[in-house]
Motif scaffolding. Structure first.
Motif, PDB file in Angstrom:
ATOM      1  N   UNK A  11      -8.358 -29.897  49.557  1.00  0.00           N
ATOM      2  CA  UNK A  11      -7.512 -29.245  48.557  1.00  0.00           C
ATOM      3  C   UNK A  11      -7.773 -27.733  48.538  1.00  0.00           C
ATOM      4  N   UNK A  12      -7.058 -27.009  49.369  1.00  0.00           N
ATOM      5  CA  UNK A  12      -7.201 -25.556  49.395  1.00  0.00           C
ATOM      6  C   UNK A  12      -6.799 -24.941  48.053  1.00  0.00           C
ATOM      7  N   UNK A  13      -5.910 -25.603  47.333  1.00  0.00           N
ATOM      8  CA  UNK A  13      -5.431 -25.070  46.067  1.00  0.00           C
ATOM      9  C   UNK A  13      -6.455 -25.187  44.940  1.00  0.00           C
ATOM     10  N   UNK A  14      -7.534 -25.965  45.154  1.00  0.00           N
ATOM     11  CA  UNK A  14      -8.517 -26.172  44.093  1.00  0.00           C
ATOM     12  C   UNK A  14      -9.166 -24.869  43.643  1.00  0.00           C
ATOM     13  N   UNK A  15      -9.261 -23.909  44.546  1.00  0.00           N
ATOM     14  CA  UNK A  15      -9.879 -22.637  44.199  1.00  0.00           C
ATOM     15  C   UNK A  15      -9.048 -21.770  43.277  1.00  0.00           C
ATOM     16  N   UNK A  16      -7.743 -22.056  43.195  1.00  0.00           N
ATOM     17  CA  UNK A  16      -6.846 -21.266  42.332  1.00  0.00           C
ATOM     18  C   UNK A  16      -5.953 -22.211  41.540  1.00  0.00           C
ATOM     19  N   UNK A  17      -6.518 -23.322  41.110  1.00  0.00           N
ATOM     20  CA  UNK A  17      -5.746 -24.391  40.497  1.00  0.00           C
ATOM     21  C   UNK A  17      -4.948 -23.915  39.286  1.00  0.00           C
ATOM     22  N   UNK A  18      -5.634 -23.312  38.325  1.00  0.00           N
ATOM     23  CA  UNK A  18      -4.949 -22.879  37.105  1.00  0.00           C
ATOM     24  C   UNK A  18      -4.025 -21.676  37.363  1.00  0.00           C
ATOM     25  N   UNK A 149      -4.841 -13.210  49.975  1.00  0.00           N
ATOM     26  CA  UNK A 149      -4.182 -12.564  51.127  1.00  0.00           C
ATOM     27  C   UNK A 149      -2.699 -12.879  51.197  1.00  0.00           C
ATOM     28  N   UNK A 150      -2.297 -14.152  50.957  1.00  0.00           N
ATOM     29  CA  UNK A 150      -0.904 -14.544  51.194  1.00  0.00           C
ATOM     30  C   UNK A 150      -0.166 -15.063  49.965  1.00  0.00           C
ATOM     31  N   UNK A 151      -0.798 -15.125  48.808  1.00  0.00           N
ATOM     32  CA  UNK A 151      -0.108 -15.576  47.601  1.00  0.00           C
ATOM     33  C   UNK A 151      -0.636 -16.905  47.093  1.00  0.00           C
ATOM     34  N   UNK A 152      -0.351 -17.192  45.824  1.00  0.00           N
ATOM     35  CA  UNK A 152      -0.929 -18.347  45.158  1.00  0.00           C
ATOM     36  C   UNK A 152      -0.380 -19.690  45.642  1.00  0.00           C
ATOM     37  N   UNK A 153       0.804 -19.703  46.272  1.00  0.00           N
ATOM     38  CA  UNK A 153       1.316 -20.976  46.778  1.00  0.00           C
ATOM     39  C   UNK A 153       0.875 -21.259  48.205  1.00  0.00           C
ATOM     40  N   UNK A 154       0.294 -20.275  48.886  1.00  0.00           N
ATOM     41  CA  UNK A 154      -0.129 -20.453  50.278  1.00  0.00           C
ATOM     42  C   UNK A 154      -1.206 -21.533  50.436  1.00  0.00           C
ATOM     43  N   UNK A 155      -2.191 -21.639  49.527  1.00  0.00           N
ATOM     44  CA  UNK A 155      -3.180 -22.719  49.679  1.00  0.00           C
ATOM     45  C   UNK A 155      -2.558 -24.109  49.635  1.00  0.00           C
ATOM     46  N   UNK A 237     -10.772 -14.528  43.238  1.00  0.00           N
ATOM     47  CA  UNK A 237     -11.410 -14.669  44.536  1.00  0.00           C
ATOM     48  C   UNK A 237     -12.729 -15.411  44.478  1.00  0.00           C
ATOM     49  N   UNK A 238     -13.306 -15.508  43.274  1.00  0.00           N
ATOM     50  CA  UNK A 238     -14.600 -16.177  43.092  1.00  0.00           C
ATOM     51  C   UNK A 238     -14.422 -17.646  42.703  1.00  0.00           C
ATOM     52  N   UNK A 239     -13.260 -18.000  42.157  1.00  0.00           N
ATOM     53  CA  UNK A 239     -13.064 -19.341  41.604  1.00  0.00           C
ATOM     54  C   UNK A 239     -13.341 -20.433  42.631  1.00  0.00           C
ATOM     55  N   UNK A 240     -12.887 -20.228  43.853  1.00  0.00           N
ATOM     56  CA  UNK A 240     -13.068 -21.248  44.880  1.00  0.00           C
ATOM     57  C   UNK A 240     -14.527 -21.507  45.184  1.00  0.00           C
ATOM     58  N   UNK A 241     -15.345 -20.469  45.119  1.00  0.00           N
ATOM     59  CA  UNK A 241     -16.771 -20.637  45.390  1.00  0.00           C
ATOM     60  C   UNK A 241     -17.455 -21.401  44.257  1.00  0.00           C
ATOM     61  N   UNK A 242     -17.009 -21.180  43.027  1.00  0.00           N
ATOM     62  CA  UNK A 242     -17.548 -21.949  41.903  1.00  0.00           C
ATOM     63  C   UNK A 242     -17.115 -23.412  42.018  1.00  0.00           C
TER      64      UNK A 242
END
Length: 381
Positions: A11-18, A149-155, A237-242
């Motif tokens: 789930x690449x989107x998990x880092x920017x879910x909200x 880099x490419x926008x919130x829907x790219x993940x 940019x930090x959310x995914x690492x958390x």
């Protein structure tokens, strides 16, 4: 199964879910929780019927259909926005989750049983869960960087790649025997007998309540940590690492589950502490104004509150015969979805008041559920 589970949960989107739903999709936080309640309603309605599909036509068929539904949901999400579109996507996502629920564990447990190797079930199911969350840990930080880099829907769009590869892996799976190959019962019989078996089995009901309540309340941290970190000035940019740290902490617990049970004084004592720790962490979050302190608490909650369900699942499998396994496990999953239908809108309303009140309510609820749990040591044998 390890490879397939990892691929479909990358789930690449998990880092920017909200931010994906709010900043890009235009939803409010309360609307987001209502959307997730819709997802749990859909999966609630589909859970047991799809479990019966796995018991009637095979675990492999169920997983192939799940993979196809996941690809459809991801395509809908990544190519447009708007609440009606999201509601449609969640129907397919729920169908995927329901088709996987019970079937994946039944596939592995019955494969071990066919090989006279059931003693490895606890370790194997823990490894399966570790593969799943390791995939999220791998994908979430990458997703954050992709979004920057490419926008919130790219993940979300990037998730189509591993899911497509997963379909090829799924087609290569081998169906394990269940002992009823010569006289497969009808779909209706499979459905009703699995539900009746669960309803009449006291240890299963006790284990299911303990697993479902603590898991769902702890799961809320997945949706709440990003809004709180934003309040504390932490960038996306930090959310995914958390998110990766939250998943890796679960792996750390599950990989040493037998030693951890011994450390806490046995399985029953560990189940108590693995509920108390998330409850206390939620209660401390309103006072954690330092980002590092907040992150530590957010990591502790899923480490104990989510990983414990894998251990409970192993104990439940010991009480279930192969022919009923997927349906019974789906019945348990149905309880989890019902819990989600209740909890998610409630949490959404609480977030309108404040995140602090939301954290406090979740902590108190977890401790209350741990207090009333009826799991006994005999249920864990």
């Amino acid at each position: 199964m390890y490879i397939w589970s990892a691929l479909v949960r990358m789930h690449f989107f998990a880092g920017v879910l909200v931010p994906f739903f709010t900043d890009w999709g235009g939803l409010t936080l309360s609307q987001l929780f209502l959307l997730q309640a819709w997802y749990f309603l859909c999966i609630f309605l589909l859970e047991v019927p799809t479990g019966a599909v796995a018991d009637r036509w095979g675990r492999k068929a169920s997983l192939i259909c799940a993979n196809a539904c996941l690809l459809t949901a991801t395509a809908i999400y990544s190519t447009g926005k708007g609440l009606p579109r999201y509601l449609l996507a969640e129907i397919f996502w729920a169908a995927s989750g329901a088709l996987i629920s019970g079937a994946d564990e039944a596939m592995i447990y019955d494969s071990l049983k066919a090989a006279d190797d059931e003693s490895r079930s606890k370790k194997t199911l823990s490894r399966l869960a570790s593969c799943e969350i390791a995939a999220i840990a791998f994908a979430a930080p990458i997703g954050s960087l992709i979004a920057v880099r490419w926008g919130l829907n790219a993940p979300m769009l990037a998730m189509l790649v591993p899911s497509s590869i997963g379909m090829l892996v799924c087609l290569s799976l081998k169906e394990p025997p269940t002992g009823e190959e010569d006289a497969k019962p009808g779909y209706r019989e499979v459905l009703t007998r699995g539900v009746r078996y669960f309803a009449s089995h006291k240890p299963l009901r006790a284990l299911a309540f303990d697993s479902v309540t603590i898991w769902m309340l702890s799961f809320m941290t997945i949706w709440l940590f990003q809004p709180r970190l934003r309040e504390l000035g932490v960038g996306i940019g930090v959310y995914g690492f958390i998110a990766a740290a939250m998943t890796l902490s679960q792996i750390a617990i599950m990989s040493g589950i037998e030693r951890i049970e011994i450390f806490f004084g046995g399985a029953r004592r560990y189940l108590i502490w693995s509920a108390v720790i998330p409850g206390l962490a939620f209660l401390l979050l309103p006072f954690a104004t330092n980002p590092w302190a907040a992150c530590a608490l957010f990591i502790a909650i899923p480490a104990f509150g989510l990983s414990r369900s894998v251990l409970i699942s192993n104990y439940m499998n010991n009480h279930i015969s192969s022919a009923k396994r997927a349906t019974v496990l789906s019945t348990v999953g149905m309880g989890r979805q019902l819990m989600g239908i209740i909890v998610l809108p409630t949490v959404g309303l609480l977030t309108k008041l404040s995140l602090d009140w939301t954290f406090a309510a979740l902590g108190a609820a977890i401790l209350a559920c741990a207090w009333v749990s009826s799991v006994e040591e005999a249920h864990l044998s």
